[in-house]
Design a protein around this motif. Structure first.
Motif, mmCIF file in Angstrom:
data_model
loop_
_atom_site.group_PDB
_atom_site.id
_atom_site.type_symbol
_atom_site.label_atom_id
_atom_site.label_comp_id
_atom_site.label_asym_id
_atom_site.label_seq_id
_atom_site.Cartn_x
_atom_site.Cartn_y
_atom_site.Cartn_z
ATOM 1 N N LEU A 261 0.829 -1.208 0.000
ATOM 2 C CA LEU A 261 0.000 0.000 0.000
ATOM 3 C C LEU A 261 0.864 1.258 0.000
ATOM 4 O O LEU A 261 0.551 2.233 -0.686
ATOM 5 C CB LEU A 261 -0.930 0.003 1.210
ATOM 6 C CG LEU A 261 -1.987 -1.110 1.260
ATOM 7 C CD1 LEU A 261 -2.870 -0.943 2.491
ATOM 8 C CD2 LEU A 261 -2.833 -1.132 0.004
ATOM 9 N N LEU A 262 1.967 1.229 0.777
ATOM 10 C CA LEU A 262 2.860 2.382 0.796
ATOM 11 C C LEU A 262 3.478 2.604 -0.579
ATOM 12 O O LEU A 262 3.626 3.751 -1.024
ATOM 13 C CB LEU A 262 3.955 2.194 1.846
ATOM 14 C CG LEU A 262 5.015 3.308 1.908
ATOM 15 C CD1 LEU A 262 4.376 4.656 2.238
ATOM 16 C CD2 LEU A 262 6.095 2.962 2.917
ATOM 17 N N GLY A 263 3.846 1.506 -1.245
ATOM 18 C CA GLY A 263 4.375 1.641 -2.599
ATOM 19 C C GLY A 263 3.369 2.299 -3.530
ATOM 20 O O GLY A 263 3.734 3.148 -4.343
ATOM 21 N N LEU A 264 2.095 1.929 -3.379
ATOM 22 C CA LEU A 264 1.041 2.567 -4.182
ATOM 23 C C LEU A 264 0.916 4.049 -3.827
ATOM 24 O O LEU A 264 0.788 4.903 -4.712
ATOM 25 C CB LEU A 264 -0.298 1.858 -3.950
ATOM 26 C CG LEU A 264 -0.401 0.400 -4.435
ATOM 27 C CD1 LEU A 264 -1.724 -0.208 -3.989
ATOM 28 C CD2 LEU A 264 -0.265 0.319 -5.956
ATOM 29 N N VAL A 265 0.961 4.335 -2.513
ATOM 30 C CA VAL A 265 0.838 5.726 -2.052
ATOM 31 C C VAL A 265 2.021 6.556 -2.530
ATOM 32 O O VAL A 265 1.861 7.697 -2.996
ATOM 33 C CB VAL A 265 0.728 5.769 -0.511
ATOM 34 C CG1 VAL A 265 0.865 7.211 0.006
ATOM 35 C CG2 VAL A 265 -0.598 5.177 -0.059
ATOM 36 N N ASN A 266 3.251 5.997 -2.430
ATOM 37 C CA ASN A 266 4.440 6.737 -2.845
ATOM 38 C C ASN A 266 4.383 7.135 -4.314
ATOM 39 O O ASN A 266 4.976 8.131 -4.722
ATOM 40 C CB ASN A 266 5.701 5.899 -2.593
ATOM 41 C CG ASN A 266 6.094 5.862 -1.129
ATOM 42 O OD1 ASN A 266 5.669 6.712 -0.342
ATOM 43 N ND2 ASN A 266 6.891 4.878 -0.755
ATOM 44 N N GLY A 267 3.669 6.348 -5.105
ATOM 45 C CA GLY A 267 3.530 6.670 -6.516
ATOM 46 C C GLY A 267 2.768 7.957 -6.775
ATOM 47 O O GLY A 267 2.832 8.515 -7.870
ATOM 48 N N PHE A 268 2.067 8.463 -5.752
ATOM 49 C CA PHE A 268 1.321 9.723 -5.886
ATOM 50 C C PHE A 268 2.114 10.924 -5.354
ATOM 51 O O PHE A 268 1.571 12.022 -5.256
ATOM 52 C CB PHE A 268 -0.022 9.609 -5.162
ATOM 53 C CG PHE A 268 -0.988 8.645 -5.807
ATOM 54 C CD1 PHE A 268 -1.825 9.051 -6.845
ATOM 55 C CD2 PHE A 268 -1.041 7.328 -5.398
ATOM 56 C CE1 PHE A 268 -2.704 8.161 -7.443
ATOM 57 C CE2 PHE A 268 -1.920 6.423 -5.988
ATOM 58 C CZ PHE A 268 -2.748 6.846 -7.025
ATOM 59 N N GLY A 269 3.399 10.719 -4.949
ATOM 60 C CA GLY A 269 4.250 11.826 -4.536
ATOM 61 C C GLY A 269 4.451 11.936 -3.030
ATOM 62 O O GLY A 269 3.790 11.258 -2.240
ATOM 63 N N SER A 270 5.389 12.822 -2.634
ATOM 64 C CA SER A 270 5.749 12.942 -1.215
ATOM 65 C C SER A 270 4.622 13.533 -0.370
ATOM 66 O O SER A 270 4.535 13.256 0.827
ATOM 67 C CB SER A 270 7.022 13.787 -1.054
ATOM 68 O OG SER A 270 6.872 15.056 -1.641
ATOM 69 N N ASN A 271 3.738 14.368 -0.957
ATOM 70 C CA ASN A 271 2.590 14.867 -0.203
ATOM 71 C C ASN A 271 1.676 13.713 0.214
ATOM 72 O O ASN A 271 1.170 13.678 1.331
ATOM 73 C CB ASN A 271 1.786 15.872 -1.043
ATOM 74 C CG ASN A 271 2.346 17.271 -0.953
ATOM 75 O OD1 ASN A 271 3.372 17.492 -0.312
ATOM 76 N ND2 ASN A 271 1.693 18.220 -1.597
#
Length: 449
Positions: A261-271
């Motif tokens: 899930l974090l990998g998916l989230v990181n794909g949307f940027g540091s914000n």
């Protein structure tokens, strides 16, 4: 547990210090992140957040180990077999030391490659790697501290772990801002301040705790008897791992899911990464409330199993469900009343705050079905049955949560990742409740030690 007192008072008397203990653990992480977010910046908060799933992954093992030991201690205590308690404690500490030292040596060397594997955004990679390195190198201190405070609860003592955590938290919260700025002669270590503060506070608190237990002649005092049993006892280790390993594997699978899930989230940027960290901090309070209730059900249930009292175990389950609805549900409702104010403690950036608020609205309520599910699994674990509840959880994560998160992230975006939480927690509740009532409840109850 005394039959003369209403069960709810016994439950509450044990649960209250347990909840306060878990709240203190969350408080240190939250306030440390406040210090970093306010004194260093959003980038520091994002860097620390990037390490969160790794920390959860590693501590899953020690929490599983402590679960197995605590259940055995509770059953021995309930059966009046007090002489076996230190054998269990010594074996558990020996395993914990070996495991944590190995993690410190390997993890400390490969911290940066690890953060690269997690797709940590390039603008926070150096800071995240530095924080991870210190956390991994000081892991043995955290492992032993968590093991000791957890095992003490097995004999029904919830106050001593609370006092230890209060001391550790106070030391950590005082040291963290001092280490950020480098005041009073201390070095300015910036983003790694919280990691160093945790290591120092754990060390000092373990020393004080050992002296306190010895003076009180506590059942878990580190005396000559315990030191003699600080070795691997094969028979006891097998029973500890029989409960603890499935619990640890279940938590590891949850941690792996968090990494995905974090990998998916990181794909949307540091914000998005910073928002992920803030929302996880807030949800941590509701989930720790639920987990506190589950731990109480497990430990008090283990004592009931040790005493051979099925009716008391049934009553403990009912209490756990009721307390989850009132306490976990009540906390969720309070946060929903002022989500921006709660998240604003952690986040100063307006765009990140708006993003985090939307994600919190989607996922927060699912802490209630999560808590109800853990009551059923906690009761079965207290009786020494951990494998099937773990397999049910793994099925829910692998077959429901991850596919839902991946599919929804591609179809609806970042909010789709967070929608996976309520989906999987509701599925877990249905699976655990059905197995408890339709299968496990009909079997004979036996203690392990």
């Amino acid at each position: 547990m005394s039959a003369a007192k209403p069960l709810w008072t016994t439950f509450l008397r044990f649960l209250a210090p347990l909840m306060l203990s878990n709240a203190l653990q969350s408080l240190f992480g939250t306030v440390s992140n406040v210090y970093l977010g306010q004194m260093v910046g959003v980038g520091a908060l994002a860097a620390v957040s990037a390490f969160f799933p790794v920390m959860f992954f590693l501590f899953a093992f020690v929490m599983g180990l402590s679960t197995g030991a605590t259940v055995l201690i509770g059953q021995a205590f309930g059966a009046g077999e007090h002489g076996r308690i230190k054998i269990i404690v010594g074996t558990t500490l020996a395993v914990g030391l070996l495991l944590s030292i190995a993690i410190a040596l390997v993890g400390g060397i490969f911290s940066r490659p690890l953060m690269v594997m997690l797709a940590t955004p390039a603008d926070i990679l150096d800071e995240a790697s530095a924080y991870a390195r210190i956390m991994l190198l000081t892991m043995p201190l955290g492992f032993i501290f968590l093991l000791m405070t957890a095992m003490i609860r097995g004999v029904g003592d919830g106050l001593t772990p609370l006092l230890a955590l209060a001391l550790s938290t106070a030391i950590g919260l005082i040291l963290t801002p001092m280490l950020i700025r480098g005041t009073f002669g201390l070095p300015a270590v910036g983003i790694t301040s919280a990691a160093w503060a945790a290591a120092i506070s754990n060390t000092l608190t373990l020393i004080v705790l050992a002296a306190y237990l010895l003076r009180r002649k506590h059942a878990l005092a580190p005396d000559a008897t315990l030191l003699r049993h600080l070795r691997l006892n094969g028979a006891v280790l097998g029973k500890v791992l029989g409960i603890g390993l499935p619990s640890a594997i279940g938590m590891v699978v949850m941690a792996i899911a968090e990494l995905v899930l974090l990998g998916l989230v990181n794909g949307f940027g540091s914000n998005a990464t910073a928002a992920y960290g803030a929302v996880n901090q807030v949800m941590g309070y509701t989930q720790f409330t639920a987990m506190s209730i589950s731990i109480a059900v497990s430990i008090l249930g283990a004592q009931a199993v040790g005493g051979g009292d099925r009716a008391q175990l049934d009553g403990i389950v009912r209490m756990g469900l009721a307390f989850n609805i009132v306490l976990t549900g009540g906390l969720v409702a309070l946060i929903y009343l002022a989500p921006r104010a709660v998240l604003g403690i952690l986040i100063t950036d307006g765009a990140v705050l708006d993003l985090a608020k939307g994600l919190l609205n989607i996922a927060l309520w699912s802490s209630v079905p999560f808590g109800l599910a853990t009551v059923f699994s906690g009761a079965m674990r207290g009786a020494g049955v951990a494998l099937t509840p773990m397999l049910l959880s793994i099925f829910a994560i692998a077959a429901i949560e991850l596919p839902a998160a991946i599919i929804l992230s591609h179809t609806v975006g970042l909010t789709g990742v967070w929608a996976a939480y309520p989906i999987v927690f509701c599925a877990m509740l249905i699976l655990q409740m059905d197995y408890y009532h339709l299968v496990w409840r009909k079997r004979a109850m036996q203690r392990l030690i």
